[in-house]
Design a protein around this motif. Structure first.
Motif, PDB file in Angstrom:
ATOM      1  N   TYR A   1       0.935  -1.109   0.206  1.00  0.00           N
ATOM      2  CA  TYR A   1       0.014   0.080  -0.068  1.00  0.00           C
ATOM      3  C   TYR A   1       0.800   1.293  -0.105  1.00  0.00           C
ATOM      4  CZ  TYR A   1       1.069  -0.503   4.953  1.00  0.00           C
ATOM      5  OH  TYR A   1       1.455  -0.602   6.241  1.00  0.00           O
ATOM      6  N   PRO A   2       0.383   2.400  -0.808  1.00  0.00           N
ATOM      7  CA  PRO A   2       1.108   3.818  -0.596  1.00  0.00           C
ATOM      8  C   PRO A   2       0.835   4.394   0.564  1.00  0.00           C
ATOM      9  CG  PRO A   2      -0.922   3.709  -2.039  1.00  0.00           C
ATOM     10  CD  PRO A   2      -0.768   2.366  -1.502  1.00  0.00           C
ATOM     11  N   ILE A   3       1.844   5.247   1.019  1.00  0.00           N
ATOM     12  CA  ILE A   3       1.760   6.083   2.033  1.00  0.00           C
ATOM     13  C   ILE A   3       1.928   7.589   1.696  1.00  0.00           C
ATOM     14  CG2 ILE A   3       2.505   6.996   4.560  1.00  0.00           C
ATOM     15  CD1 ILE A   3       3.410   3.946   4.703  1.00  0.00           C
ATOM     16  N   LYS A   4       1.058   8.424   1.754  1.00  0.00           N
ATOM     17  CA  LYS A   4       1.050   9.889   1.457  1.00  0.00           C
ATOM     18  C   LYS A   4       1.207  10.506   2.738  1.00  0.00           C
ATOM     19  CE  LYS A   4      -0.801  10.247  -3.059  1.00  0.00           C
ATOM     20  NZ  LYS A   4      -1.695  10.769  -4.053  1.00  0.00           N
ATOM     21  N   LEU A   5      -0.139  10.355   3.660  1.00  0.00           N
ATOM     22  CA  LEU A   5       0.142  10.765   5.037  1.00  0.00           C
ATOM     23  C   LEU A   5      -0.654   9.457   5.871  1.00  0.00           C
ATOM     24  CD1 LEU A   5      -1.925  14.214   4.686  1.00  0.00           C
ATOM     25  CD2 LEU A   5       0.375  13.848   5.272  1.00  0.00           C
ATOM     26  N   ARG A   6       0.302   9.132   6.654  1.00  0.00           N
ATOM     27  CA  ARG A   6       0.234   7.886   7.372  1.00  0.00           C
ATOM     28  C   ARG A   6      -1.060   7.883   8.346  1.00  0.00           C
ATOM     29  NH1 ARG A   6       5.423   5.002   9.448  1.00  0.00           N
ATOM     30  NH2 ARG A   6       5.851   7.017  10.189  1.00  0.00           N
ATOM     31  N   ARG A   7      -1.486   9.093   8.581  1.00  0.00           N
ATOM     32  CA  ARG A   7      -2.701   9.206   9.842  1.00  0.00           C
ATOM     33  C   ARG A   7      -3.728   9.145   9.010  1.00  0.00           C
ATOM     34  NH1 ARG A   7      -1.097  14.638   9.041  1.00  0.00           N
ATOM     35  NH2 ARG A   7      -2.404  16.023   7.740  1.00  0.00           N
ATOM     36  N   VAL A   8      -3.771   9.112   7.627  1.00  0.00           N
ATOM     37  CA  VAL A   8      -5.265   8.775   6.987  1.00  0.00           C
ATOM     38  C   VAL A   8      -5.427   7.148   6.868  1.00  0.00           C
ATOM     39  CG1 VAL A   8      -4.811  10.897   5.690  1.00  0.00           C
ATOM     40  CG2 VAL A   8      -4.231   8.572   4.662  1.00  0.00           C
ATOM     41  N   LEU A   9      -4.294   6.302   7.455  1.00  0.00           N
ATOM     42  CA  LEU A   9      -4.371   5.149   7.151  1.00  0.00           C
ATOM     43  C   LEU A   9      -4.870   4.329   8.508  1.00  0.00           C
ATOM     44  CD1 LEU A   9      -1.054   4.281   5.409  1.00  0.00           C
ATOM     45  CD2 LEU A   9      -3.212   4.190   4.593  1.00  0.00           C
ATOM     46  N   HIS A  10      -5.346   5.019   9.550  1.00  0.00           N
ATOM     47  CA  HIS A  10      -5.638   4.451  10.744  1.00  0.00           C
ATOM     48  C   HIS A  10      -7.041   3.547  10.610  1.00  0.00           C
ATOM     49  CE1 HIS A  10      -2.671   6.735  12.697  1.00  0.00           C
ATOM     50  NE2 HIS A  10      -3.273   7.882  12.899  1.00  0.00           N
ATOM     51  N   SER A  11      -7.917   3.782   9.848  1.00  0.00           N
ATOM     52  CA  SER A  11      -8.921   2.976   9.489  1.00  0.00           C
ATOM     53  C   SER A  11      -8.583   1.760   9.011  1.00  0.00           C
ATOM     54  CB  SER A  11     -10.099   3.484   8.870  1.00  0.00           C
ATOM     55  OG  SER A  11      -9.792   4.040   7.644  1.00  0.00           O
ATOM     56  N   PHE A  12      -7.658   1.776   8.099  1.00  0.00           N
ATOM     57  CA  PHE A  12      -7.005   0.751   7.330  1.00  0.00           C
ATOM     58  C   PHE A  12      -6.575  -0.381   8.374  1.00  0.00           C
ATOM     59  CE2 PHE A  12      -3.118  -1.042   5.499  1.00  0.00           C
ATOM     60  CZ  PHE A  12      -3.721  -2.169   4.661  1.00  0.00           C
ATOM     61  N   TYR A  13      -5.658   0.329   9.054  1.00  0.00           N
ATOM     62  CA  TYR A  13      -4.925  -0.710  10.250  1.00  0.00           C
ATOM     63  C   TYR A  13      -5.989  -1.133  11.014  1.00  0.00           C
ATOM     64  CZ  TYR A  13      -0.857   2.379   9.118  1.00  0.00           C
ATOM     65  OH  TYR A  13       0.181   2.904   8.423  1.00  0.00           O
ATOM     66  N   ARG A  14      -7.062  -0.374  11.560  1.00  0.00           N
ATOM     67  CA  ARG A  14      -7.876  -0.856  12.438  1.00  0.00           C
ATOM     68  C   ARG A  14      -8.968  -2.121  11.680  1.00  0.00           C
ATOM     69  NH1 ARG A  14      -9.804   3.743  13.277  1.00  0.00           N
ATOM     70  NH2 ARG A  14     -11.577   3.491  11.832  1.00  0.00           N
ATOM     71  N   GLU A  15      -9.046  -2.103  10.588  1.00  0.00           N
ATOM     72  CA  GLU A  15      -9.998  -2.869   9.570  1.00  0.00           C
ATOM     73  C   GLU A  15      -8.979  -4.075   9.390  1.00  0.00           C
ATOM     74  OE1 GLU A  15     -12.890  -3.107   9.219  1.00  0.00           O
ATOM     75  OE2 GLU A  15     -13.198  -1.378  10.531  1.00  0.00           O
TER      76      GLU A  15
END
Length: 285
Positions: A201-215
């Motif tokens: 997965y790509p990372i632009k702003l890591r904080r927008v990935l929090h829901s992805f990590y949670r799921e």
């Protein structure tokens, strides 16, 4: 879908992805029983870094170019650089291997590989590049659908108890792609729960990935590991600052294997403020 990986071949994301891929293959081949690998978004398998597409972006210069110049001393990185050398010896000094080539290089005669590519031109090139390797079945088809069609893997009466599924989508759909990928992982795990799964997965702003990590922690895997490499500070929404791999059912102590290698990749390819991360979202029991 307009994505062509030739523009990005050999960049920092490829380096992360392929270093980890070869480390996973090393873990797979420790045991003598045959294994199976599925590459859902395979591309064409080989890329010319002196071609127009790669030259237009020059992304490889700051990826594999920097790493070859630095050549950090770590077994995981050394395995990757040796594979690059072998690929170039066979196909030319400006060639970069895609994941299907690296799988074919790392796995054994008794192992099997399925490589899926949806785009007709890329799929045709993939078939040509691996026409002489009987271990590799090339499918021109949607990679996500392949998880349902090709798992659990079997060859005649032979069933594969161990293996790896690599999911490397283009993320043209942005956030929707994360949902699609997580659904595909859930489908794969329901069909072949003992396999390892690696989602790039790509990372632009890591904080927008929090829901992805949670799921991701809700997936029915035995363990969930993230391995991330950012070559720039995590503060620009306009560029891909780095990328990561979500690895399900990772090998025992794989975090300890990968973490020092990623730190060396960070130092070799990163700008000021670069970072690396290897962390269990769900540790193995």
């Amino acid at each position: 879908m307009n994505y062509r990986h030739a523009f990005h071949a050999g960049n920092h994301a490829d380096v992360l992805k392929h270093v980890a891929l070869l480390a996973l293959c090393e873990a797979l081949t420790v045991k003598s029983s045959p294994c199976f690998a599925l590459d859902t978004h395979a591309g064409r398998g080989l890329y010319a870094l002196d071609g127009n597409s790669a030259q237009r972006t020059s992304e490889a210069r700051d990826g594999i170019g920097r790493l070859l110049a630095e050549a950090p001393k770590h077994p995981v990185i050394a395995r990757y650089l040796a594979a690059i050398k072998a690929c170039r010896a066979a196909h030319g000094a400006a060639t970069y291997p895609g994941s299907p080539w690296l799988l074919a290089h790392a796995l054994r005669p008794e192992d099997r590989i399925a490589a899926c590519e949806l785009q007709p031109e890329e799929a045709a090139a993939l078939k040509t590049n691996f026409a002489r390797d009987a271990r590799i079945a090339v499918h021109q088809r949607d990679g996500y659908a392949a998880l349902k069609a090709l798992l659990p893997p079997k060859l005649g009466t032979t069933k594969f108890g161990r293996g790896l599924v690599l999911i490397d989508p283009p993320y043209e759909a942005q956030l929707d792609e994360f949902d699609t990928a997580l659904t595909a992982l859930r489908e794969g795990l329901s069909r072949w729960p003992e396999a390892m799964y690696a989602l790039w997965y790509p990372i632009k702003l890591r904080r927008v990935l929090h829901s992805f990590y949670r799921e991701a922690t809700k997936l029915p895997a035995k363990s969930t590991l993230v391995a991330e490499l950012l070559v720039r500070p995590d503060d620009s929404p306009l560029r891909m600052n780095g990328s990561g791999l979500l690895i399900l059912n990772a090998p025992w102590q794989f975090d300890g294997t990968l973490a020092p290698a990623l730190a060396m990749l960070r130092d070799a390819m990163g700008e000021a403020g670069a970072s690396s991360r290897v962390e269990w979202l769900r540790a193995p029991a």
